[in-house]
Scaffold this active site. Sequence first.
Site, mmCIF file in Angstrom:
data_model
loop_
_atom_site.group_PDB
_atom_site.id
_atom_site.type_symbol
_atom_site.label_atom_id
_atom_site.label_comp_id
_atom_site.label_asym_id
_atom_site.label_seq_id
_atom_site.Cartn_x
_atom_site.Cartn_y
_atom_site.Cartn_z
ATOM 1 N N LYS A 133 21.521 -9.894 7.763
ATOM 2 C CA LYS A 133 21.838 -11.442 8.271
ATOM 3 C C LYS A 133 20.433 -11.981 8.626
ATOM 4 C CE LYS A 133 25.621 -13.554 9.345
ATOM 5 N NZ LYS A 133 26.739 -13.797 8.653
ATOM 6 N N GLY A 153 34.462 -25.681 12.802
ATOM 7 C CA GLY A 153 33.493 -25.949 11.902
ATOM 8 C C GLY A 153 34.315 -25.968 10.529
#
Length: 366
Positions: free
Chosen positions: A90, A192
């Site tokens: 990540k 979102g």
Amino acid sequence: MIDTQPEVKSTSVFDQMANLEHEQVVFCRDEATGLKAIIAIHNTVLGPSMGGTRMWNYASDEEALKDVLRLSRGMTFKSALAGLNIGGGKAVIIGDARKMKNEPLMRRFGKFVNSLNGKYYTAEDMNITMRDIEYMSMETPYVVGKPEYMGGSGDPSPMTAYGVYMGMKAGAKKAYGLDSLGGKNILVQGAGQVGKYLVDHLIEENANVFVADIFEDKIKAITDKHSKVSVVDPNKVFQMEMDIYAPCAMGATLNDETISELKCAVVAGAANNQLATEEKHSAMLNDHGIIYCPDFLINSGGIANVYHEYLGNYNKDRVIASTEHIYEVCLDVLNHADDHKIGSHEAALELALKRIETVGKVKLGE
């Protein structure tokens, strides 16, 4: 062996890496663009690490490091449980995406990704768009989630949302005996990319949908499309009575304070690292009789989508079928948790870890 229940015992970077069993952490800085980023590679036993980049205005560098370490670790288990031959990684870019994000910043970050020579593949995450991915891809081939006109799989958010929807239906099946979401009061926290697509599925199934977000423009985009959606004050989310709570924004919304207030039967959302402290808060949900659909299990549709792009010959029907399988896997995990009298989070970790260890031995020739 990967520790399934780590506790942070030191603020030292190396101690934090050792505690969560990371292989590598890369700190990226570029004065010209103002870039500050961290790339964390957790585990590459099953294959190169893969996971999206998010951009967030963290309160401190320490908070950003903690987030990227937890997120990358979660990607290891997510990909393993989804049956993918990739590891966990990540990245986070520190800063306000609405003010700082531009082509030079994204391209400079792409160069840092490229310097890892394929040990880490990045993709979209919070506040990163396909346009940003295009900029990164100008500097590195180690990018997935590219637009379809570039030969990519497109935005992974719809598939992430579809997987969460499948997991939510499995949670409803466990809680109510039927997987129908029609008539259920469902609160989606976070409007979102993933949240808005999840709302589409819920409205289509005639659920009573409520949504909360700190950004009014994101709320408006949903309510303009779906007039039946009700808006909830972000500060009053846990005061509301609901059937299903779907956290789809930042992590750690399930903690000592919120779980005590939570009034629902099922938690099933897209946010990563929803449990502030894994073992403790998984147990608290159990004690409160709340069914928890593990985040890294049900939000794996997006990583499956970009994984198939990485393999080449992307086939959307294959990805949809893979994502629909989340329903069965989630039920298996929930039943495994009941049978062994453990939390569903622990049950999912056990199954993911078992695959990493068994497949890893075969790959390493042990």
